[in-house]
Design a protein around this motif. Structure first.
Motif, PDB file in Angstrom:
ATOM      1  N   VAL A  26     -59.249   5.581  16.543  1.00  0.00           N
ATOM      2  CA  VAL A  26     -59.672   6.589  17.563  1.00  0.00           C
ATOM      3  C   VAL A  26     -60.378   8.012  16.850  1.00  0.00           C
ATOM      4  CG1 VAL A  26     -58.840   7.929  19.444  1.00  0.00           C
ATOM      5  CG2 VAL A  26     -57.956   5.669  19.160  1.00  0.00           C
ATOM      6  N   GLY A  27     -61.325   8.543  17.446  1.00  0.00           N
ATOM      7  CA  GLY A  27     -62.099   9.438  16.616  1.00  0.00           C
ATOM      8  C   GLY A  27     -61.420  10.938  17.173  1.00  0.00           C
ATOM      9  N   SER A  28     -62.396  11.798  17.534  1.00  0.00           N
ATOM     10  CA  SER A  28     -61.865  13.049  17.915  1.00  0.00           C
ATOM     11  C   SER A  28     -63.086  13.776  18.855  1.00  0.00           C
ATOM     12  CB  SER A  28     -61.399  13.829  17.026  1.00  0.00           C
ATOM     13  OG  SER A  28     -62.482  14.411  16.038  1.00  0.00           O
ATOM     14  N   GLY A  29     -62.491  14.742  19.900  1.00  0.00           N
ATOM     15  CA  GLY A  29     -63.356  15.497  20.568  1.00  0.00           C
ATOM     16  C   GLY A  29     -62.924  15.298  21.990  1.00  0.00           C
ATOM     17  N   SER A  30     -64.052  15.844  22.961  1.00  0.00           N
ATOM     18  CA  SER A  30     -63.559  15.766  24.321  1.00  0.00           C
ATOM     19  C   SER A  30     -63.772  14.454  24.894  1.00  0.00           C
ATOM     20  CB  SER A  30     -64.566  16.902  25.059  1.00  0.00           C
ATOM     21  OG  SER A  30     -65.770  16.701  24.676  1.00  0.00           O
ATOM     22  N   THR A  31     -64.743  13.843  24.572  1.00  0.00           N
ATOM     23  CA  THR A  31     -65.081  12.349  24.945  1.00  0.00           C
ATOM     24  C   THR A  31     -63.854  11.414  24.753  1.00  0.00           C
ATOM     25  OG1 THR A  31     -67.427  12.923  24.773  1.00  0.00           O
ATOM     26  CG2 THR A  31     -67.003  10.611  25.538  1.00  0.00           C
ATOM     27  N   VAL A  32     -63.471  11.545  23.286  1.00  0.00           N
ATOM     28  CA  VAL A  32     -62.432  10.700  22.909  1.00  0.00           C
ATOM     29  C   VAL A  32     -60.961  11.020  23.566  1.00  0.00           C
ATOM     30  CG1 VAL A  32     -61.084  10.223  20.795  1.00  0.00           C
ATOM     31  CG2 VAL A  32     -63.725  10.203  20.515  1.00  0.00           C
ATOM     32  N   TYR A  79     -63.360   0.893  16.227  1.00  0.00           N
ATOM     33  CA  TYR A  79     -63.376   2.265  16.277  1.00  0.00           C
ATOM     34  C   TYR A  79     -64.040   2.982  17.220  1.00  0.00           C
ATOM     35  CZ  TYR A  79     -63.849   7.229  14.331  1.00  0.00           C
ATOM     36  OH  TYR A  79     -63.790   8.685  14.420  1.00  0.00           O
ATOM     37  N   VAL A  80     -63.372   3.931  17.985  1.00  0.00           N
ATOM     38  CA  VAL A  80     -63.962   4.290  19.170  1.00  0.00           C
ATOM     39  C   VAL A  80     -64.061   5.874  19.048  1.00  0.00           C
ATOM     40  CG1 VAL A  80     -64.113   4.636  21.706  1.00  0.00           C
ATOM     41  CG2 VAL A  80     -63.269   2.880  20.855  1.00  0.00           C
ATOM     42  N   ASP A  81     -65.514   6.585  19.086  1.00  0.00           N
ATOM     43  CA  ASP A  81     -65.581   8.038  18.726  1.00  0.00           C
ATOM     44  C   ASP A  81     -66.775   8.483  19.587  1.00  0.00           C
ATOM     45  OD1 ASP A  81     -65.219  10.337  17.692  1.00  0.00           O
ATOM     46  OD2 ASP A  81     -65.410  10.161  15.638  1.00  0.00           O
ATOM     47  N   GLY A  82     -66.972   9.806  19.505  1.00  0.00           N
ATOM     48  CA  GLY A  82     -67.986  10.290  20.288  1.00  0.00           C
ATOM     49  C   GLY A  82     -69.156  10.792  19.277  1.00  0.00           C
ATOM     50  N   ALA A  83     -69.875  11.606  19.714  1.00  0.00           N
ATOM     51  CA  ALA A  83     -71.084  12.209  18.899  1.00  0.00           C
ATOM     52  C   ALA A  83     -71.695  13.401  19.397  1.00  0.00           C
ATOM     53  CB  ALA A  83     -72.417  11.158  18.991  1.00  0.00           C
ATOM     54  N   ASP A  84     -72.317  14.237  18.746  1.00  0.00           N
ATOM     55  CA  ASP A  84     -72.785  15.513  19.055  1.00  0.00           C
ATOM     56  C   ASP A  84     -74.264  15.295  19.180  1.00  0.00           C
ATOM     57  OD1 ASP A  84     -70.510  17.200  18.737  1.00  0.00           O
ATOM     58  OD2 ASP A  84     -70.667  16.788  16.632  1.00  0.00           O
ATOM     59  N   GLU A  85     -74.896  14.179  18.733  1.00  0.00           N
ATOM     60  CA  GLU A  85     -76.302  13.707  18.909  1.00  0.00           C
ATOM     61  C   GLU A  85     -76.356  12.388  18.458  1.00  0.00           C
ATOM     62  OE1 GLU A  85     -79.456  17.571  18.159  1.00  0.00           O
ATOM     63  OE2 GLU A  85     -79.245  15.941  16.555  1.00  0.00           O
ATOM     64  N   ILE A  86     -77.045  11.500  19.224  1.00  0.00           N
ATOM     65  CA  ILE A  86     -77.227  10.081  18.712  1.00  0.00           C
ATOM     66  C   ILE A  86     -78.690   9.862  18.937  1.00  0.00           C
ATOM     67  CG2 ILE A  86     -76.352   9.100  20.999  1.00  0.00           C
ATOM     68  CD1 ILE A  86     -75.167   7.003  19.140  1.00  0.00           C
ATOM     69  N   ASN A  87     -79.239   9.090  17.945  1.00  0.00           N
ATOM     70  CA  ASN A  87     -80.715   8.731  18.167  1.00  0.00           C
ATOM     71  C   ASN A  87     -80.973   7.160  18.683  1.00  0.00           C
ATOM     72  OD1 ASN A  87     -80.750   6.871  15.759  1.00  0.00           O
ATOM     73  ND2 ASN A  87     -81.521   8.568  14.427  1.00  0.00           N
ATOM     74  N   SER A  88     -82.106   6.616  18.624  1.00  0.00           N
ATOM     75  CA  SER A  88     -82.177   5.171  19.243  1.00  0.00           C
ATOM     76  C   SER A  88     -81.852   4.417  18.172  1.00  0.00           C
ATOM     77  CB  SER A  88     -83.812   4.910  19.522  1.00  0.00           C
ATOM     78  OG  SER A  88     -84.647   5.456  18.666  1.00  0.00           O
ATOM     79  N   GLN A  89     -81.710   4.552  16.961  1.00  0.00           N
ATOM     80  CA  GLN A  89     -81.069   3.744  15.950  1.00  0.00           C
ATOM     81  C   GLN A  89     -79.498   3.662  15.951  1.00  0.00           C
ATOM     82  OE1 GLN A  89     -83.838   5.919  14.669  1.00  0.00           O
ATOM     83  NE2 GLN A  89     -84.992   4.357  15.811  1.00  0.00           N
ATOM     84  N   LYS A  90     -78.900   4.388  16.623  1.00  0.00           N
ATOM     85  CA  LYS A  90     -77.582   4.459  16.809  1.00  0.00           C
ATOM     86  C   LYS A  90     -76.864   5.268  15.645  1.00  0.00           C
ATOM     87  CE  LYS A  90     -76.836  -0.225  19.013  1.00  0.00           C
ATOM     88  NZ  LYS A  90     -77.832  -0.960  18.714  1.00  0.00           N
ATOM     89  N   MET A  91     -77.880   6.214  15.056  1.00  0.00           N
ATOM     90  CA  MET A  91     -77.454   7.092  14.016  1.00  0.00           C
ATOM     91  C   MET A  91     -77.005   8.275  14.736  1.00  0.00           C
ATOM     92  SD  MET A  91     -80.325   6.452  11.307  1.00  0.00           S
ATOM     93  CE  MET A  91     -80.678   4.842  10.461  1.00  0.00           C
ATOM     94  N   MET A  92     -75.897   8.845  14.205  1.00  0.00           N
ATOM     95  CA  MET A  92     -75.510  10.309  14.781  1.00  0.00           C
ATOM     96  C   MET A  92     -75.334  11.368  13.976  1.00  0.00           C
ATOM     97  SD  MET A  92     -72.192   7.947  16.088  1.00  0.00           S
ATOM     98  CE  MET A  92     -72.488   6.844  14.797  1.00  0.00           C
ATOM     99  N   ILE A  93     -75.098  12.383  14.720  1.00  0.00           N
ATOM    100  CA  ILE A  93     -74.579  13.836  13.975  1.00  0.00           C
ATOM    101  C   ILE A  93     -73.117  14.127  14.555  1.00  0.00           C
ATOM    102  CG2 ILE A  93     -74.584  16.227  13.882  1.00  0.00           C
ATOM    103  CD1 ILE A  93     -77.496  16.141  13.390  1.00  0.00           C
ATOM    104  N   LYS A  94     -71.937  14.159  13.795  1.00  0.00           N
ATOM    105  CA  LYS A  94     -70.979  14.388  14.314  1.00  0.00           C
ATOM    106  C   LYS A  94     -70.102  15.680  13.414  1.00  0.00           C
ATOM    107  CE  LYS A  94     -68.049  11.001  14.733  1.00  0.00           C
ATOM    108  NZ  LYS A  94     -67.818  11.288  15.706  1.00  0.00           N
ATOM    109  N   GLY A  95     -69.043  16.330  13.929  1.00  0.00           N
ATOM    110  CA  GLY A  95     -68.625  17.226  13.226  1.00  0.00           C
ATOM    111  C   GLY A  95     -68.409  18.507  13.920  1.00  0.00           C
ATOM    112  N   GLY A  96     -68.893  18.358  15.326  1.00  0.00           N
ATOM    113  CA  GLY A  96     -68.675  19.601  15.952  1.00  0.00           C
ATOM    114  C   GLY A  96     -67.325  20.038  16.066  1.00  0.00           C
TER     115      GLY A  96
END
Length: 219
Positions: A26-32, A79-96
């Motif tokens: 389990v990740g972290s953040g509001s969606t998690v 592993y279930v987590d959110g993202a701050d950004e995600i592109n069409s290749q399923k790559m993300m920016i996280k760490g907000g």
């Protein structure tokens, strides 16, 4: 439909990937947080969870879910987590939420990474709407910032924030990431950087997007 409602739709849809008698990453953040609440409804069917932040750990315990450490497990099914950004290749920016290092550690243990987001997180180019967080050893903060400027970014120290690992965060603004895998490696090679918020080498396997029309699943 508001953002929270879409987050809840994505979180609820992620439950279909939880297998009985497993330990869930389990990740972290509001969606998690929405996912942890949903996970509480099937807590008797799972062994427990591994949390990527102290905040998530506390929420899991409040739901009556047993919490394991990364050292207790050799592998996680999902592993279930959110993202701050995600592109069409399923790559993300996280760490907000400043939990990027622990999130990468738990993600690395999982056979399947499920990213849950609302529609606002989808982007064509990473870095176009959200600053890129970097976790840095405190004594290296200024040194790393100079390196980031040389790479074309505008780093800002996230004042008052100390990570669960006792480090600091630099957020890089004006930094569109055209080659995420290469940039993830380059940033991690800077002395003093613990890790950066690009999740490209270990991207998501499944993306669940909460929309006003329900959950959209991309596998």
């Amino acid at each position: 439909m508001d953002q929270l409602a879409m987050k809840k739709i994505a979180a609820q849809a992620a439950l279909q990937y939880v297998k009985p008698d497993t330990i869930v990453g389990v990740g972290s953040g509001s969606t998690v947080n929405c996912f942890i609440e949903a996970l509480g409804s099937i807590k008797d069917q799972i062994k427990g969870a591994v949390a990527a932040s102290k905040a998530s750990e506390e929420l899991l315990k409040k739901q009556g879910i047993e919490v394991f450490t990364t050292n207790d497990v050799s592998q996680l099914d999902i592993y279930v987590d959110g993202a701050d950004e995600i592109n069409s290749q399923k790559m993300m920016i996280k760490g907000g939420g400043a939990a990027l290092t622990r999130e990468k550690i738990v993600a690395a243990l999982a056979k399947k990474f499920i990213c849950i987001v609302d529609t606002s997180k989808q982007v064509d180019v990473l870095g176009s709407t959200f600053a890129l967080p970097i976790e840095v050893i405190p004594m290296a903060r200024s040194q790393v910032a100079r390196k980031l400027v040389a790479l074309g970014g505008s780093p800002e120290y996230r004042e008052g924030v100390i990570t669960d690992n006792g480090n600091v965060i630099l957020d890089i603004y004006n930094f569109e990431i055209m080659q995420p895998i290469e940039m993830e490696k380059e940033l991690n090679n800077i002395a003093g950087v613990v890790t950066n918020g690009i999740f490209a080498q270990r991207c998501a396997d499944i993306v669940i997007i909460g929309t006003p029309d329900g959950a959209k699943i991309i596998e």
